[in-house]
Motif scaffolding. Structure first.
Motif, PDB file in Angstrom:
ATOM      1  N   UNK A 140     -21.700  49.059  53.447  1.00 27.72           N
ATOM      2  CA  UNK A 140     -20.663  48.484  55.181  1.00 27.72           C
ATOM      3  C   UNK A 140     -20.104  49.539  55.699  1.00 27.72           C
ATOM      4  N   UNK A 141     -20.508  50.018  56.943  1.00 23.66           N
ATOM      5  CA  UNK A 141     -19.716  50.217  57.682  1.00 23.66           C
ATOM      6  C   UNK A 141     -18.581  49.904  58.309  1.00 23.66           C
ATOM      7  N   UNK A 142     -17.517  50.401  57.921  1.00 22.85           N
ATOM      8  CA  UNK A 142     -16.153  50.212  59.892  1.00 22.85           C
ATOM      9  C   UNK A 142     -16.210  51.078  60.958  1.00 22.85           C
ATOM     10  N   UNK A 162     -30.154  49.800  58.389  1.00 15.77           N
ATOM     11  CA  UNK A 162     -29.849  48.587  57.474  1.00 15.77           C
ATOM     12  C   UNK A 162     -28.667  48.616  56.957  1.00 15.77           C
ATOM     13  N   UNK A 163     -27.552  49.572  57.245  1.00 14.92           N
ATOM     14  CA  UNK A 163     -26.405  49.351  57.223  1.00 14.92           C
ATOM     15  C   UNK A 163     -26.067  48.412  57.529  1.00 14.92           C
ATOM     16  N   UNK A 164     -24.520  47.637  56.904  1.00 14.57           N
ATOM     17  CA  UNK A 164     -23.831  46.645  57.316  1.00 14.57           C
ATOM     18  C   UNK A 164     -22.911  47.062  57.814  1.00 14.57           C
ATOM     19  N   UNK A 165     -22.796  47.221  59.285  1.00 16.53           N
ATOM     20  CA  UNK A 165     -20.768  47.517  60.125  1.00 16.53           C
ATOM     21  C   UNK A 165     -20.157  46.090  60.702  1.00 16.53           C
ATOM     22  N   UNK A 166     -18.856  46.646  59.986  1.00 16.87           N
ATOM     23  CA  UNK A 166     -17.698  45.715  60.520  1.00 16.87           C
ATOM     24  C   UNK A 166     -16.954  46.667  61.587  1.00 16.87           C
ATOM     25  N   UNK A 167     -17.018  45.978  62.565  1.00 12.69           N
ATOM     26  CA  UNK A 167     -16.402  46.752  63.985  1.00 12.69           C
ATOM     27  C   UNK A 167     -14.992  45.926  64.533  1.00 12.69           C
ATOM     28  N   UNK A 168     -13.926  46.688  63.785  1.00 12.02           N
ATOM     29  CA  UNK A 168     -12.344  45.997  63.968  1.00 12.02           C
ATOM     30  C   UNK A 168     -11.829  46.759  65.433  1.00 12.02           C
ATOM     31  N   UNK A 186     -15.753  48.922  51.729  1.00 14.86           N
ATOM     32  CA  UNK A 186     -16.823  50.105  53.456  1.00 14.86           C
ATOM     33  C   UNK A 186     -16.648  50.728  52.655  1.00 14.86           C
ATOM     34  N   UNK A 187     -18.111  51.574  52.816  1.00 14.88           N
ATOM     35  CA  UNK A 187     -18.269  53.293  52.295  1.00 14.88           C
ATOM     36  C   UNK A 187     -17.923  54.591  53.019  1.00 14.88           C
ATOM     37  N   UNK A 188     -17.580  54.045  54.729  1.00 13.08           N
ATOM     38  CA  UNK A 188     -17.144  54.766  55.657  1.00 13.08           C
ATOM     39  C   UNK A 188     -16.604  53.980  56.696  1.00 13.08           C
ATOM     40  N   UNK A 189     -16.336  54.970  57.676  1.00 14.75           N
ATOM     41  CA  UNK A 189     -15.339  54.953  58.948  1.00 14.75           C
ATOM     42  C   UNK A 189     -15.897  55.518  60.278  1.00 14.75           C
ATOM     43  N   UNK A 190     -16.443  55.031  60.934  1.00 13.39           N
ATOM     44  CA  UNK A 190     -16.517  55.909  62.222  1.00 13.39           C
ATOM     45  C   UNK A 190     -15.664  55.171  63.433  1.00 13.39           C
ATOM     46  N   UNK A 191     -14.502  56.375  63.603  1.00 11.23           N
ATOM     47  CA  UNK A 191     -14.297  56.416  65.094  1.00 11.23           C
ATOM     48  C   UNK A 191     -13.707  57.396  66.307  1.00 11.23           C
ATOM     49  N   UNK A 192     -12.761  57.227  66.254  1.00  9.96           N
ATOM     50  CA  UNK A 192     -12.420  58.514  67.426  1.00  9.96           C
ATOM     51  C   UNK A 192     -11.019  58.662  67.592  1.00  9.96           C
ATOM     52  N   UNK A 193     -11.282  60.382  67.833  1.00 10.77           N
ATOM     53  CA  UNK A 193      -9.771  61.153  68.331  1.00 10.77           C
ATOM     54  C   UNK A 193      -8.774  59.968  68.874  1.00 10.77           C
ATOM     55  N   UNK A 194      -9.414  59.571  69.682  1.00 13.27           N
ATOM     56  CA  UNK A 194      -8.355  58.936  70.823  1.00 13.27           C
ATOM     57  C   UNK A 194      -8.728  57.566  71.422  1.00 13.27           C
ATOM     58  N   UNK A 195      -7.838  56.505  71.724  1.00 19.39           N
ATOM     59  CA  UNK A 195      -8.603  55.432  72.300  1.00 19.39           C
ATOM     60  C   UNK A 195      -7.181  55.666  73.645  1.00 19.39           C
TER      61      UNK A 195
END
Length: 660
Positions: A140-142, A162-168, A186-195
């Motif tokens: 799982x990747x958030x 084939x990873x399962x994403x969970x968008x927050x 989750x084993x990883x988080x994908x994010x941004x520095x700023x919104x």
């Protein structure tokens, strides 16, 4: 499209033009009824044919529907596919390679366009980057990002391996984000520095850091950060990775991971009435099929369309009608980073004119806010812009009231664009009830009829179908491919919440009330039947808000209800009991302000109560149960006509009624 003046005064129909009907995917009501009959006569055959014709299979399925373990139904279970392959690779060989896949407009107006070839390249490089960090099939990747090309790339990259994403949703606080990270494992988080939204910056990476620091049991090993700005942020070199650096050395080719049709594509958390967010788990094959079919049927998508769905990717609408459905049919989509009123209230109309948008899909809340804005300043009224590129309008997130529908139809569609008023949910994966724009006569305020293949009814509390004209509980009678498969990690909650025994255990309970017109059979959604609020199209559990309010040091107890709101559809009214004495005047206003800020910080600004009333107690039965039905009456300013004989202290009603 024109109104039919000969209709009875209680039902005003609006019809599609002959030109629209002739060119529509479902052309006329006869074509709609033919599809419905085909599904009724051979249910599995109907879905099998659609799946074979519209989805690319690596390994064809031989079994359509497995009903041996209800309500855990399985669709196309022995087939294998890859969702990213269906969205991207096929568009490299069908003539769409150099076609714009995404037109992205940033908050400051900067426009970036990405072709299908370039999108495929970016997805493969990030997918390979994730694999280099050890992310594998089933992990799982958030994803905690704002609207951006990179957010879609992240979702597609997860699907590719084939990873399962969970968008927050990027507006959720650190505690809410952390709760979802933990629940998903989750084993990883994908994010941004700023919104960046409305000229303001929100530090997403810092919120991720806080969320991870709050939890001692999280499983996150890597955080991938998209560099949106040039601001310096804290960076853990052992855990954090810049997205561009991770992708830089990766191959532009990533072979898709072939997965079973029932392999989870994503988990999307939605608030529940228990206070704990529930993760709706969706499959790969069935979900993709319905995303494709609703693009073709509800939106009548054409190769030349510019499709703009204004929903954030943090919600199901952004999943189905930004990240997956449009790409799977080779459409060009518009993504927007900002808000509709910045830097002025004509931003939406300006963008439609600039990008020649032909299909515009937005929420009634946005429509209502822009009605008000355009009346206050005619400079930003839609009449000041060229909206002639539009051919179809859509409404999503909540029922659209007739007044807003008519304004949308007249001022935006210029009385020539059909409006698809779509009813569906996170759990359904795609549209359930909606007009077919080239077929269905439309009635303002009604989502009209179910899509072909979906059997929908209005029943009473025992599951018995009600006569048309009587309001009751909306249910779906048979399993369908895009349905929720379970609540992540909690099969029992899935069964009891969505397939309640009191309805017989075989009807999917949507959680909404509805009524069917006795003459037309059209459905009108009457609101939620449980304790979930719908604020600006966002589902919020009353218990979640109550729990946060009760956690404030000054609060002893709180109860939350919804009340109708002209702008947001529903607003939050909180009844609060403080630990100290009942506040009055300016003191009450000050405390109410502090509590709103508290809820915004702990959950999201969306969950901030519009109204807070203070009392010495809550209306309870002698057994201690809070009588929320009475609180709803008070919030709406209505007269109490219900039996209050079971109340422990009836006098508290007057206190709460006069507490504003």
């Amino acid at each position: 499209m024109a109104a039919n003046p000969s209709e009875k005064k209680e039902t005003q129909f609006y019809y599609p033009s002959e030109a629209f009907v002739q060119n529509a995917a479902i052309s006329g009501m006869n074509a709609y009824h033919a599809l419905c009959r085909a599904a009724a006569e051979d249910y599995e055959g109907f879905w099998a044919e659609l799946a074979q014709e519209n989805v690319l299979w690596h390994k064809p399925f031989t079994r359509v529907l497995n009903e041996t373990n209800p309500p855990f139904y399985k669709w196309f279970e022995d087939g294998e596919l890859n969702v990213s392959w269906n969205c991207l690779d096929k568009n490299l060989v069908n003539g769409n390679a150099e076609k714009d896949a995404i037109i992205f407009e940033a908050d400051d107006g900067t426009v970036t366009k990405v072709t299908y070839r370039e999108l495929h390249r970016r997805v493969c490089k990030l997918a390979n980057g994730l694999k280099s960090l050890g992310v594998r099939k089933g992990d799982r990747v958030v994803i905690y990002m704002a609207m951006s090309i990179e957010a879609v790339v992240a979702m597609q990259a997860c699907a590719r391996i084939g990873a399962i994403h969970s968008v927050v949703f990027g507006g959720f606080s650190a505690p809410s984000l952390g709760e979802r990270i933990e629940n998903a494992g989750a084993v990883a988080v994908i994010t941004a520095d700023m919104q960046i939204r409305g000229g303001r910056r929100l530090p997403l990476k810092a919120i991720v850091d806080d969320a991870l620091a709050m939890s001692e049991s999280h499983t996150v090993k890597n955080v991938i950060v998209y560099q949106r700005t040039d601001e310096e942020i804290p960076f853990d070199k052992g855990r954090d990775h810049w997205m561009h650096e991770l992708m830089q050395s990766q191959s532009e080719i990533c072979q898709p991971e072939w997965v079973n049709a029932e392999h989870p594509l994503f988990i999307l958390y939605t608030s529940g009435s228990t206070g704990n967010p529930k993760g709706a788990q969706h499959s790969s094959g069935g979900y993709l099929l319905w995303a494709i079919m609703t693009m073709r049927w509800t939106f009548d998508i054409k190769p030349t369309d510019i499709f703009w769905c204004t929903a954030d990717i943090g919600w199901i609408t952004g999943h189905t009608y930004n990240a997956y459905g449009p790409l799977a049919v080779g459409a060009t989509i518009v993504l927007f980073e900002g808000v509709p009123t910045y830097p002025h209230a004509g931003r939406f109309w300006e963008m439609i004119e600039k990008h020649k948008v032909s299909i515009f899909y937005t929420a009634p809340t946005a429509v209502r806010s822009l009605i008000k804005a355009s009346s206050e300043n005619r400079q930003f009224a839609p009449e000041q812009y060229d909206l002639s590129s539009l051919r179809l309008l859509g409404s999503v997130g909540e029922p659209i009231n007739p007044e807003a529908w008519l304004w949308f139809y007249k001022h935006i569609g210029k009385e020539r664009c059909p409006i698809v008023d779509t009813f569906w949910q996170t759990e359904t994966g795609g549209h359930v009830i909606a007009p077919m724009p080239g077929a269905t006569p439309q009635v303002p305020g009604s989502c009209t009829l179910p899509l072909p293949g979906l059997s929908v009814s209005v029943v009473d509390e025992t599951g018995q179908e009600l006569p048309w004209g009587q309001g009751g509980i909306l249910v779906i009678n048979r399993p369908w491919p895009s349905m929720i498969r379970t609540v992540w990690g909690n099969d029992e909650r899935y069964k009891t919440h969505y397939w309640p025994e009191e309805l017989g255990g075989k009807l999917y309970q949507a959680g909404d009330g509805a009524i069917r017109d006795p003459e037309t059979g059209y459905f009108t959604i009457t609101g939620r039947i449980d304790d979930v609020l719908n604020v600006s199209g966002h589902a919020l559990g009353t218990m979640e808000v109550e729990s946060v309010l009760a956690a404030h040091p000054m609060v002893a107890e709180a109860a939350v209800v919804g009340k109708p709101d002209d702008l947001t559809g529903e607003s939050i009214c909180a009844f609060v009991i403080l630990k100290d004495e009942l506040p009055q005047g300016d003191q009450a206003k000050s405390i109410a302000s502090d509590l709103r800020k508290w809820v915004s910080k702990e959950i999201s600004p969306i969950a901030r109560p519009k109204e807070i009333r203070f009392g010495e107690n809550l209306p309870k039965t002698r057994s201690g149960k809070i009588m929320r039905r009475l609180l709803r009456v008070i919030a709406r300013g209505e007269e109490i006509t219900q039996d209050i004989s079971t109340l422990e202290n009836p006098a508290i009603l007057d206190q709460l009624r006069n507490s504003l």
